[in-house]
Design an enzyme around this catalytic site. Structure first.
Site, PDB file in Angstrom:
ATOM      1  N   ARG A 179      -3.382  -1.341  -6.207  1.00  0.00           N
ATOM      2  CA  ARG A 179      -2.503  -2.506  -6.118  1.00  0.00           C
ATOM      3  C   ARG A 179      -2.849  -3.428  -7.273  1.00  0.00           C
ATOM      4  O   ARG A 179      -3.944  -3.318  -7.844  1.00  0.00           O
ATOM      5  CB  ARG A 179      -2.692  -3.223  -4.786  1.00  0.00           C
ATOM      6  CG  ARG A 179      -4.095  -3.728  -4.604  1.00  0.00           C
ATOM      7  CD  ARG A 179      -4.329  -4.316  -3.232  1.00  0.00           C
ATOM      8  NE  ARG A 179      -5.759  -4.535  -3.063  1.00  0.00           N
ATOM      9  CZ  ARG A 179      -6.354  -4.733  -1.917  1.00  0.00           C
ATOM     10  NH1 ARG A 179      -5.661  -4.720  -0.808  1.00  0.00           N
ATOM     11  NH2 ARG A 179      -7.648  -4.943  -1.851  1.00  0.00           N
ATOM     12  N   HIS A 219     -15.492  -8.960   1.141  1.00  0.00           N
ATOM     13  CA  HIS A 219     -14.478  -9.866   1.674  1.00  0.00           C
ATOM     14  C   HIS A 219     -14.636 -11.272   1.107  1.00  0.00           C
ATOM     15  O   HIS A 219     -13.681 -11.892   0.647  1.00  0.00           O
ATOM     16  CB  HIS A 219     -14.600  -9.878   3.205  1.00  0.00           C
ATOM     17  CG  HIS A 219     -13.697 -10.856   3.851  1.00  0.00           C
ATOM     18  ND1 HIS A 219     -14.090 -12.140   4.142  1.00  0.00           N
ATOM     19  CD2 HIS A 219     -12.404 -10.759   4.199  1.00  0.00           C
ATOM     20  CE1 HIS A 219     -13.076 -12.779   4.679  1.00  0.00           C
ATOM     21  NE2 HIS A 219     -12.049 -11.967   4.728  1.00  0.00           N
ATOM     22  N   ARG A 251      -3.277   2.823   8.690  1.00  0.00           N
ATOM     23  CA  ARG A 251      -3.604   1.542   8.045  1.00  0.00           C
ATOM     24  C   ARG A 251      -2.377   0.656   7.937  1.00  0.00           C
ATOM     25  O   ARG A 251      -1.278   1.135   7.703  1.00  0.00           O
ATOM     26  CB  ARG A 251      -4.075   1.783   6.605  1.00  0.00           C
ATOM     27  CG  ARG A 251      -5.405   2.459   6.482  1.00  0.00           C
ATOM     28  CD  ARG A 251      -5.570   2.911   5.053  1.00  0.00           C
ATOM     29  NE  ARG A 251      -6.811   3.615   4.888  1.00  0.00           N
ATOM     30  CZ  ARG A 251      -7.901   3.093   4.305  1.00  0.00           C
ATOM     31  NH1 ARG A 251      -7.870   1.883   3.813  1.00  0.00           N
ATOM     32  NH2 ARG A 251      -8.998   3.795   4.206  1.00  0.00           N
ATOM     33  N   LYS A 290       0.830  -1.204   0.000  1.00  0.00           N
ATOM     34  CA  LYS A 290       0.000   0.000   0.000  1.00  0.00           C
ATOM     35  C   LYS A 290       0.865   1.256   0.000  1.00  0.00           C
ATOM     36  O   LYS A 290       0.666   2.172  -0.807  1.00  0.00           O
ATOM     37  CB  LYS A 290      -0.921  -0.019   1.233  1.00  0.00           C
ATOM     38  CG  LYS A 290      -1.893   1.123   1.252  1.00  0.00           C
ATOM     39  CD  LYS A 290      -2.841   1.030   2.438  1.00  0.00           C
ATOM     40  CE  LYS A 290      -3.816  -0.111   2.269  1.00  0.00           C
ATOM     41  NZ  LYS A 290      -4.667  -0.360   3.405  1.00  0.00           N
ATOM     42  N   CYS A 315      10.487 -38.205  -9.313  1.00  0.00           N
ATOM     43  CA  CYS A 315       9.169 -38.825  -9.470  1.00  0.00           C
ATOM     44  C   CYS A 315       8.378 -38.849  -8.166  1.00  0.00           C
ATOM     45  O   CYS A 315       7.298 -39.406  -8.105  1.00  0.00           O
ATOM     46  CB  CYS A 315       9.284 -40.218 -10.070  1.00  0.00           C
ATOM     47  SG  CYS A 315      10.161 -41.361  -9.006  1.00  0.00           S
ATOM     48  N   ARG A 349       9.045 -49.208 -12.778  1.00  0.00           N
ATOM     49  CA  ARG A 349       9.781 -49.530 -11.551  1.00  0.00           C
ATOM     50  C   ARG A 349       9.469 -50.952 -11.122  1.00  0.00           C
ATOM     51  O   ARG A 349       8.296 -51.359 -11.105  1.00  0.00           O
ATOM     52  CB  ARG A 349       9.381 -48.557 -10.441  1.00  0.00           C
ATOM     53  CG  ARG A 349      10.165 -48.803  -9.179  1.00  0.00           C
ATOM     54  CD  ARG A 349       9.819 -47.820  -8.114  1.00  0.00           C
ATOM     55  NE  ARG A 349       8.488 -48.078  -7.564  1.00  0.00           N
ATOM     56  CZ  ARG A 349       7.924 -47.290  -6.655  1.00  0.00           C
ATOM     57  NH1 ARG A 349       8.548 -46.217  -6.234  1.00  0.00           N
ATOM     58  NH2 ARG A 349       6.737 -47.570  -6.187  1.00  0.00           N
ATOM     59  N   GLY A 400      -8.235  -7.316   4.593  1.00  0.00           N
ATOM     60  CA  GLY A 400      -9.083  -7.379   5.793  1.00  0.00           C
ATOM     61  C   GLY A 400      -8.478  -8.121   6.973  1.00  0.00           C
ATOM     62  O   GLY A 400      -9.127  -8.274   7.994  1.00  0.00           O
ATOM     63  N   MET A 448      -5.677  -7.369   8.748  1.00  0.00           N
ATOM     64  CA  MET A 448      -5.070  -6.549   9.799  1.00  0.00           C
ATOM     65  C   MET A 448      -5.956  -5.325  10.064  1.00  0.00           C
ATOM     66  O   MET A 448      -7.009  -5.175   9.479  1.00  0.00           O
ATOM     67  CB  MET A 448      -3.665  -6.145   9.381  1.00  0.00           C
ATOM     68  CG  MET A 448      -2.719  -7.327   9.406  1.00  0.00           C
ATOM     69  SD  MET A 448      -1.046  -6.859   9.007  1.00  0.00           S
ATOM     70  CE  MET A 448      -1.129  -6.549   7.287  1.00  0.00           C
ATOM     71  N   ASN A 487       9.593 -38.782  -2.043  1.00  0.00           N
ATOM     72  CA  ASN A 487       8.696 -39.150  -0.937  1.00  0.00           C
ATOM     73  C   ASN A 487       9.507 -39.889   0.127  1.00  0.00           C
ATOM     74  O   ASN A 487       9.489 -39.541   1.307  1.00  0.00           O
ATOM     75  CB  ASN A 487       7.561 -40.056  -1.424  1.00  0.00           C
ATOM     76  CG  ASN A 487       6.737 -39.419  -2.520  1.00  0.00           C
ATOM     77  OD1 ASN A 487       6.653 -38.199  -2.590  1.00  0.00           O
ATOM     78  ND2 ASN A 487       6.148 -40.222  -3.385  1.00  0.00           N
ATOM     79  N   ASP A 488      10.227 -40.920  -0.322  1.00  0.00           N
ATOM     80  CA  ASP A 488      11.040 -41.662   0.648  1.00  0.00           C
ATOM     81  C   ASP A 488      12.267 -40.876   1.079  1.00  0.00           C
ATOM     82  O   ASP A 488      12.690 -40.956   2.230  1.00  0.00           O
ATOM     83  CB  ASP A 488      11.454 -43.013   0.055  1.00  0.00           C
ATOM     84  CG  ASP A 488      10.348 -44.038   0.249  1.00  0.00           C
ATOM     85  OD1 ASP A 488       9.879 -44.186   1.392  1.00  0.00           O
ATOM     86  OD2 ASP A 488       9.928 -44.661  -0.741  1.00  0.00           O
ATOM     87  N   TYR A 499      14.167 -34.010 -16.187  1.00  0.00           N
ATOM     88  CA  TYR A 499      12.712 -33.969 -16.205  1.00  0.00           C
ATOM     89  C   TYR A 499      12.126 -34.006 -14.803  1.00  0.00           C
ATOM     90  O   TYR A 499      12.808 -34.372 -13.843  1.00  0.00           O
ATOM     91  CB  TYR A 499      12.135 -35.124 -17.041  1.00  0.00           C
ATOM     92  CG  TYR A 499      12.357 -36.495 -16.440  1.00  0.00           C
ATOM     93  CD1 TYR A 499      11.480 -37.017 -15.493  1.00  0.00           C
ATOM     94  CD2 TYR A 499      13.453 -37.272 -16.814  1.00  0.00           C
ATOM     95  CE1 TYR A 499      11.686 -38.263 -14.927  1.00  0.00           C
ATOM     96  CE2 TYR A 499      13.669 -38.523 -16.258  1.00  0.00           C
ATOM     97  CZ  TYR A 499      12.787 -39.013 -15.310  1.00  0.00           C
ATOM     98  OH  TYR A 499      12.997 -40.233 -14.744  1.00  0.00           O
ATOM     99  N   SER A 506      16.344 -41.563 -10.739  1.00  0.00           N
ATOM    100  CA  SER A 506      15.097 -40.819 -10.536  1.00  0.00           C
ATOM    101  C   SER A 506      14.932 -40.597  -9.030  1.00  0.00           C
ATOM    102  O   SER A 506      14.987 -41.556  -8.248  1.00  0.00           O
ATOM    103  CB  SER A 506      13.918 -41.615 -11.100  1.00  0.00           C
ATOM    104  OG  SER A 506      12.730 -40.911 -10.851  1.00  0.00           O
TER     105      SER A 506
HETATM  106  C1  PEP Z   1       9.158 -41.871  -3.722  1.00  0.00           C
HETATM  107  O1  PEP Z   1       9.536 -42.458  -2.710  1.00  0.00           O
HETATM  108  O2  PEP Z   1       9.296 -40.657  -3.908  1.00  0.00           O
HETATM  109  C2  PEP Z   1       8.481 -42.617  -4.793  1.00  0.00           C
HETATM  110  C3  PEP Z   1       8.165 -42.024  -5.923  1.00  0.00           C
HETATM  111  O3  PEP Z   1       8.158 -43.890  -4.536  1.00  0.00           O
HETATM  112  P1  PEP Z   1       6.891 -44.327  -3.650  1.00  0.00           P
HETATM  113  O4  PEP Z   1       6.077 -43.133  -3.393  1.00  0.00           O
HETATM  114  O5  PEP Z   1       6.198 -45.339  -4.453  1.00  0.00           O
HETATM  115  O6  PEP Z   1       7.562 -44.884  -2.442  1.00  0.00           O
HETATM  116 MG    MG Z   2       9.684 -44.599  -2.738  1.00  0.00          MG
END
Ligand code: PEP
Ligand code: MG
Length: 915
Positions: free
Chosen positions: A359, A481, A109, A38, A874, A661, A118, A120, A811-812, A894, A807
């Site tokens: 803004r 709002h 303000r 602002k 992945c 896999r 809205g 603050m 997640n793991d 990728y 790859s």
């Molecule tokens: C991972 O671990 O990121 C993965 C792609 O394998 P999953 O989720 O199947 O364990």
């Molecule tokens: Mg995994």
């Protein structure tokens, strides 16, 4: 908490205050971090000659100082710096702060770097007291106006600075209660019917209430008022709703807010005064029209709060043509200057126009894309800027479902149309009605789809809005709002549906003139594109883009949204460096992903191919087998399924790369659990229930995620690898014989040492060679590995010797890198985010400093051995824009994500390349 990291020595020399007054300002639009959005834009508007009431901004560094120093201020701030800044405003206007004859009044303000509508606090009309109110009355010639300002100021000050606003929405604000009582006594309904003496009486009663409830007298001294208001603004940075909003919008707590002190101009001084808000284009559809609302004889908050339904801006052209024309001119100046759609606030005081704010306007995903593409066509921005302007997540809104038109028509024809409101947030939503945020959240937690229905929303409702599919309000305009916040959240919203009669106490709503009652928990459907509200459930279906891409029933010539989307994706593809693959295990998923632009499969989880039909029985038989002979019997049953599935997947992908896999089943996910399941399986696989139970017992793991999974399974039982590789290569041979090129990428999961990969690769190569020679077809294939165990990441130079590609299974890698269970962290991660231990959930957006570092080390080590080593990701993070940016910077080839996130990843990859 803000933390300036400031060095105490240099604090004295720091500039904390930036003035702006007609035609010249000490700041400009580039200084958002310091002046907040602002403050920076007020300075910019002053610099380009727009009519901005003069004022000054206390920078975000004051806020940081305030929190770092037990809520105190830099030396001399209130003693000399603020008075000096105030003097500039006084000199400019010829008024004086606290002067009983000609008082300067100010607004105070908040204004953070990113707008937090809205969330603050704001104080208006500051500087009024028992003496200055008389001066204002004389100067304006309008005592009623002066006393109304004073009344509003005392209640605002009481609520905001002296904390009298009840935190619990069910309790009544003490000032509202007094006002209601007064109106009842007088037998009137509207505030405007109150006379001067009534207003004076109210001011007295408000002050009495303040004294009774806080033990403090209302401060008559304007300097004291100003200090209180500034502190209230800084305190409001850490109120609950601001914290919730910051979390939802990934705004860090240390940013802090700036505080703007600006001369008041009055929209409520009479019929030649007014106030309004507008967007330079339509924020819902992106259409190039001036879209705004205004109210005559009103103060700014009246429009945004949704308490009076405002008039459309077109009407201003009738009522005040000169002002309207000036606004149109400012609209065009601002768009050319900022080269973006702007959201403005203005006030008309005695037929004179003032700009109070501008803004970059919030908009729906659809509007964001349309405006950016239109501005490209108008020559305002180039294609790179178009890509930079659109947040990848906004694409989600375009891909969202719409109502099945036939069902909707049938519903309307049968009399189920309840009402029509404003189309404030496009899309289709159907769900059960709840009338307050808490109930909406509880219902959502039970798994219900929810429509939050409110008379009007306020920032306290934000959690409930987040839990709802859609939001419906009785009052408020397109800039209320509810409308602003819903659009930003990407929620469906119908606002200002004035014929609804919502009764919170009874937990029901009625519709004026209709004999219908909708009770809490009943279904309604709302169309945020048309504003229609329909009783009962109406089926939703794919968006226009999906219709063209998947159903192919719609001609792209009749699909304007699709055409814009397509243009955007073409530009994204032109600039991105990353390839985008998808995680898919079924041909139909692969097909959707291809239509969204996927260039290959980055992860086919083979264990997912056994979930359907009676395949799970053969899979269970394999897991439960006592010996190799038993396992082979089960594997022989699985082989044809696998071969056919791979064939289908390869076929769907054409010549695009496919990473398959090898089996990675955490065993607990696949074993039967209940007695009935066990008895059922026993009959099918020729074992007794007791035998199966005993085997399950022997397979029991305390920590299955770290147990017999991934490559460990194949090392113990190589015959599983043999079956899978045979299925992959046989399917590839068939594809090749049909004339299609395919190079399957066989991927080994959960490797932590190179030795594991070598042992597994040997089985893969041996099997593949034998199938290739049996079939007499020259199929090529690659063998690579997931990098998802920290040890693998930091020994990637060794592992790369045995791999054609890596790859990243983030997640793991997150689970093991942080030592934080994928399945159990829901218990504490919300608190972690609240305390800003992690800005984002590390399972959604990669933890760049930790897990990201493991990925970078691995990429560097791997390519030190094989410079051309192909690298991808992945894990679920592959579709998260921030992670995509990280992958681009780290030099991956990728990212692979779920099919519906492919367009988001394409755009995110292009934006990363343009940084
Ligand atoms: C991972 O671990 O990121 C993965 C792609 O394998 P999953 O989720 O199947 O364990
Ligand atoms: Mg995994």
């Amino acid at each position: 908490m803000p933390n300036s990291h400031a060095n105490e020595e240099s604090a004295a020399a720091k500039k904390y205050i930036y003035s702006f007054a007609g035609g010249a300002a000490e700041g400009d639009a580039s200084m958002k971090n310091l002046l907040g959005g602002k403050g920076a834009n007020l300075a910019e508007m002053a610099n380009i000659g727009l009519p901005v009431p003069p004022g000054f901004t206390l920078s975000t560094e004051v806020c940081a100082y305030y929190y770092d120093h037990q809520k105190t201020y830099p030396a001399n701030l209130f003693e000399t710096e603020i008075p000096a800044a105030l003097k500039k405003v006084e000199d400019y206007l010829g008024k004086k702060f606290g002067d009983p004859e000609n008082p300067l009044l100010v607004s105070v303000r908040s204004g953070a770097r990113a707008s937090m509508p809205g969330m603050m606090d704001t104080i208006l009309n500051l500087g009024l007291n028992d003496k200055t109110v008389e001066g204002l009355a004389r100067k304006s010639g309008n005592p009623r106006f002066a006393w109304d300002c004073y009344r509003r100021f005392v209640s605002m000050y009481g609520d905001v600075v002296l904390d009298l606003k009840p935190a619990d929405k069910k309790q009544i604000d003490p000032f509202e209660e007094i006002l209601e009582q007064k109106k009842q006594e007088l037998g009137i309904h509207l505030d405007t019917e109150l006379g001067v003496d009534d207003l004076k009486d109210l001011v007295g009663k408000y002050k009495k209430a303040i004294l009774e409830k806080t033990g403090k007298t209302f401060p008559e001294n304007p300097e004291e008022q100003l200090r209180g208001a500034i502190s209230a603004v800084f305190n409001s940075w850490n109120n609950e709703r601001a914290i919730v909003y910051r979390k939802l919008n990934h705004i860090p707590g240390w940013w802090g807010t700036a505080c703007n002190v600006q001369a008041m101009v009055f929209g409520n001084m009479g019929e030649d005064c007014g106030t309004g808000v507008a967007f330079t284009r339509d924020a819902a559809t992106g259409d190039n029209i001036f879209y705004g609302e205004f109210l005559m004889n009103a103060q700014g908050e009246d429009v945004v709060a949704g308490t009076r339904t405002p008039l459309k801006i077109e009407q201003l052209a009738q009522e005040k043509p000169a002002i309207y024309n000036q606004l149109e001119e400012i609209r065009s100046i601002l768009e050319k200057h900022y080269r973006d759609m702007m959201d403005i606030e203005f006030t008309i005081e005695n037929d004179k126009l003032f700009m109070l704010q501008c803004r970059v306007g919030k908009r729906t995903g659809l509007a964001a894309i349309k405006i950016a593409v239109d501005m490209y066509n108008e020559g305002l921005i180039d294609e790179k800027e178009v890509l930079r302007r659109i947040e990848p997540e906004q694409l989600n809104q375009l891909l969202r479902p719409v109502f099945d038109l036939k069902e909707k028509k049938a519903a309307i024809d049968s009399g189920r149309l309840l009402a029509t409101g404003l189309n404030a947030g496009p899309g289709a939503a159907t769900g059960r009605v709840y009338f307050n945020a808490d109930d909406a959240m509880e219902a959502n937690a039970r798994g219900e789809k929810v429509i939050l229905v409110r008379i009007e929303t306020s920032p306290e409702d934000i959690k409930g809005m987040n839990a709802a599919e859609g939001i419906l309000t009785e009052r408020g305009g397109m800039t209320s709002h509810a409308a602003l916040v819903a659009r930003q959240m990407g929620k469906v919203c119908v606002a200002g549906c004035g014929t609804l009669r919502i009764d919170y106490k009874a937990g029901e709503m009625r519709v004026a003139g209709k004999d219908i009652v909708i009770k809490e928990g009943e279904y309604i459907s709302i169309d945020g594109t048309t504003g229609e509200v329909i009783a009962g459930e109406v089926k939703t279906k794919n968006s226009e883009i999906l219709e063209v891409l998947i159903d192919k029933t719609l001609d792209p010539a009749d699909a304007p949204t699709f055409r814009i989307y397509n243009q955007l994706m073409q530009w994204a593809d032109k600039y991105r460096k990353l390839n985008i693959r998808t995680n898919a295990d079924q041909p139909d998923q692969a097909e959707i992903a291809i239509t969204f632009g996927a260039e290959g499969i980055g992860l086919c989880r083979t264990e997912h191919m056994f979930f359907g039909g009676d395949r799970i029985d053969a899979m269970r038989e394999m897991i439960l087998a006592d010996d190799i002979a038993g396992r082979k019997v089960a594997l022989d049953k699985l082989l044809p399924y696998q071969r056919d599935d791979f064939y289908g997947l390869f076929k769907a992908m054409g010549s695009r790369p496919v990473t398959v896999r090898l089996l990675d089943p955490p065993l607990h996910e696949f074993l039967p659990h209940t007695d009935a399941e066990i008895d059922d399986l026993a009959g099918k696989i020729g074992k007794t229930s007791a035998e199966i139970k005993a085997r399950i017992e022997s397979l029991h793991e305390f920590n299955p995620m770290l147990g017999l999974r991934g490559c460990r399974l194949g090392i113990l039982h190589p015959e599983i690898i043999v079956m899978q590789v045979r299925a992959i290569i046989e399917a590839a041979c068939r594809i090749k014989q049909e004339g299609q090129e395919i190079v399957p990428e066989i991927m080994v999961p959960l490797v932590s040492t190179v030795k594991e990969l070598e042992i597994t690769s040997e089985v893969i190569h041996k099997t593949a060679r034998s199938v290739i020679s049996e079939q007499g077809v020259g199929v090529k294939y690659l063998v690579g590995t997931m990098i998802e165990v920290p040890r693998a990441a930091i020994t990637s130079d060794q592992i790369a010797q045995a791999a054609d590609f890596f790859s990243y299974g983030t997640n793991d890698l997150t689970q093991m890198g942080l030592g934080m269970s994928r399945d159990d962290s829901g218990q504490f991660l919300p608190i972690y985010q609240q305390q800003e231990i992690f800005a984002r959930n590390p399972f959604e957006s990669i933890d760049i400093d930790g897990v990201g570092r493991l990925v970078s080390i691995s990429a560097k080590e791997g390519r030190s051995v094989k410079p051309d080593l192909k690298l991808g990701i992945c894990g679920e993070h592959g579709g998260d824009p921030a992670t995509v940016e990280f992958c681009h910077k780290t030099g991956l080839n990728y990212v692979s994500c779920s099919p519906f996130r492919v367009p988001i990843a394409r755009l995110a990859a292009a934006r990363a390349a343009l940084l």
